[in-house]
Design a protein around this motif. Structure first.
Motif, short mmCIF file in Angstrom:
data_model
loop_
_atom_site.label_atom_id
_atom_site.label_comp_id
_atom_site.label_asym_id
_atom_site.label_seq_id
_atom_site.Cartn_x
_atom_site.Cartn_y
_atom_site.Cartn_z
N UNK A 119 3.12 35.98 -14.74
CA UNK A 119 2.64 35.68 -16.08
C UNK A 119 2.99 36.74 -17.12
N UNK A 120 3.82 37.72 -16.77
CA UNK A 120 4.26 38.73 -17.73
C UNK A 120 5.64 38.34 -18.24
N UNK A 121 5.81 38.08 -19.52
CA UNK A 121 7.13 37.68 -20.04
C UNK A 121 8.20 38.72 -19.70
N UNK A 122 9.28 38.24 -19.12
CA UNK A 122 10.39 39.12 -18.78
C UNK A 122 10.37 39.64 -17.36
N UNK A 123 9.25 39.48 -16.64
CA UNK A 123 9.17 40.01 -15.28
C UNK A 123 10.01 39.19 -14.32
N UNK A 124 10.04 37.89 -14.50
CA UNK A 124 10.81 37.02 -13.61
C UNK A 124 12.29 37.39 -13.64
N UNK A 125 12.79 37.80 -14.81
CA UNK A 125 14.21 38.12 -14.96
C UNK A 125 14.63 39.37 -14.19
N UNK A 126 13.67 40.25 -13.89
CA UNK A 126 14.02 41.50 -13.19
C UNK A 126 13.50 41.54 -11.76
N UNK A 127 12.67 40.57 -11.38
CA UNK A 127 12.09 40.56 -10.05
C UNK A 127 13.19 40.45 -8.99
N UNK A 128 13.17 41.40 -8.05
CA UNK A 128 14.17 41.43 -7.00
C UNK A 128 15.45 42.13 -7.38
N UNK A 129 15.58 42.51 -8.64
CA UNK A 129 16.77 43.22 -9.12
C UNK A 129 16.43 44.65 -9.51
N UNK A 130 15.40 44.82 -10.35
CA UNK A 130 14.94 46.17 -10.68
C UNK A 130 13.42 46.25 -10.70
N UNK A 131 12.75 45.16 -10.35
CA UNK A 131 11.29 45.13 -10.21
C UNK A 131 10.95 44.68 -8.79
N UNK A 132 10.13 45.46 -8.11
CA UNK A 132 9.86 45.21 -6.70
C UNK A 132 8.38 45.37 -6.40
N UNK A 133 8.00 45.04 -5.17
CA UNK A 133 6.59 45.14 -4.78
C UNK A 133 6.35 46.15 -3.67
N UNK A 134 7.40 46.55 -2.94
CA UNK A 134 7.21 47.40 -1.76
C UNK A 134 8.13 48.61 -1.82
N UNK A 135 7.58 49.82 -1.94
CA UNK A 135 8.45 51.01 -1.98
C UNK A 135 9.15 51.29 -0.66
N UNK A 136 8.57 50.87 0.45
CA UNK A 136 9.26 51.06 1.74
C UNK A 136 10.53 50.22 1.79
N UNK A 137 10.52 49.09 1.10
CA UNK A 137 11.69 48.22 1.07
C UNK A 137 12.71 48.66 0.02
N UNK A 138 12.24 49.14 -1.14
CA UNK A 138 13.15 49.38 -2.27
C UNK A 138 12.97 50.72 -2.96
N UNK A 139 12.07 51.57 -2.46
CA UNK A 139 11.84 52.86 -3.11
C UNK A 139 13.05 53.78 -3.09
N UNK A 140 13.82 53.77 -2.00
CA UNK A 140 14.98 54.66 -1.90
C UNK A 140 15.97 54.43 -3.03
N UNK A 141 16.20 53.17 -3.36
CA UNK A 141 17.17 52.84 -4.41
C UNK A 141 16.68 53.30 -5.78
#
Length: 305
Positions: A119-141
């Motif tokens: 429900x946050x405008x613009x979040x869908x466009x970055x989800x999975x590209x530069x917005x994530x939910x798990x630092x163990x999965x994507x924190x290194x990058x």
């Protein structure tokens, strides 16, 4: 409709369902995996933290898994969605959206979780590209980069120390009242974490790369990455429909062996756990498959006595 009674029908073909199918196939059980092919992690570019598969794309992960499982002829795949389950332990009937019907002794829900609409405008466009939910999965990058954490309350106070292992350059946007105590706000201040409680107006990005978070009070918070808490629901409502107990956060309630309160029905992976990592789901799928196999063998042994 199949005339053959399956040993196990697995609903969901992610890491949990696939690893369960592998174990059951090697145990010579007749297994059907019903999966519609729209996993939650398809929004991400890579799977991480999975030994021998670190950095693989979700699509390639599934391709390799199905290729390995194909060595066991008792396992079949159906590209469909299970919509109705009737019957009882030993004789379940599973109906699909395309009108197929399967008879199965046991059912394993490996349906994962799915995101509620963002429900946050613009979040869908970055989800999975530069917005994530798990630092163990994507924190290194995103290590050492300026980040925005979109959380509040107790979850924020758990996450802030966690993310600090990857970067100390992060600000918090609570998107409204922060739900923090004075002591918690002071803890953030002492760790030099900026705190913004104005509602988020929108997220600016370019080609999936976040640039800044714009707040309703006119403030802007520059960043190159975001971590946020998604709102999740079980990937299928079938567990609830057939009477499985569901936790307050939407997961299927299981015991230590993956059994639900419905005899003959099991669940594994993200649908039954808060450890939402591919390797954890695969591990749980393998373990619960062994439990199911043991139950099937014990029942068959008893019938011969």
């Amino acid at each position: 409709m199949t005339n053959q009674l399956l040993d196990v029908t697995i609903i969901g073909g992610g890491p949990a369902g696939l690893n369960a199918a592998l174990v059951l196939g090697r145990a010579r059980k007749k297994v059907m995996i019903i999966d519609e092919g729209r996993p939650r992690n398809m929004v991400t570019r890579e799977v991480h933290g999975f030994l021998t598969r670190d950095g693989i794309t979700p699509r390639e992960f599934r391709r390799i898994a199905k290729e390995e499982i194909s060595a066991y002829p008792s396992v079949s795949f159906v590209a469909d969605t299970a919509v109705v389950i009737t019957g009882t332990d030993g004789q379940f009937q599973i109906e699909t959206a395309q009108g197929q019907t399967f008879a199965s002794k046991k059912v394993l829900f490996a349906v994962g979780m799915k995101d509620e609409p963002l429900d946050i405008p613009g979040l869908q466009e970055v989800y999975g590209k530069s917005a994530f939910v798990c630092p163990y999965c994507d924190g290194w990058e995103l290590r050492d980069q300026p980040l925005v954490i979109i959380m509040k309350g107790a979850e924020l106070m758990h996450f802030a120390p966690l993310i600090s292992g990857w970067t100390d350059r992060f600000a918090v946007c609570t998107n409204g009242p922060d739900e923090l105590t004075d002591a918690e706000r002071e803890e953030l201040r002492q760790n030099q974490v900026p705190l913004f409680d104005s509602p988020i107006r929108h997220i600016d990005s370019s080609d999936g790369s976040v640039q800044q978070v714009v707040l309703e009070d006119g403030s802007t918070v520059p960043c190159t990455g975001i971590f946020f808490k998604p709102e999740l629901v079980t990937g299928s409502d079938l567990p609830r429909k057939i009477g499985c107990h569901i936790t307050e956060w939407g997961a299927v309630v299981v015991d230590d062996f993956g059994k639900t309160n419905v005899p003959g029905v099991y669940s594994a992976g993200d649908a039954a756990s808060r450890m939402h990592q591919a390797i954890a789901a695969a591990s749980m799928g393998a373990f619960v498959a062994a439990v199911i196999n043991n139950e099937l063998n014990t029942e068959a042994w008893g019938e011969k006595g």
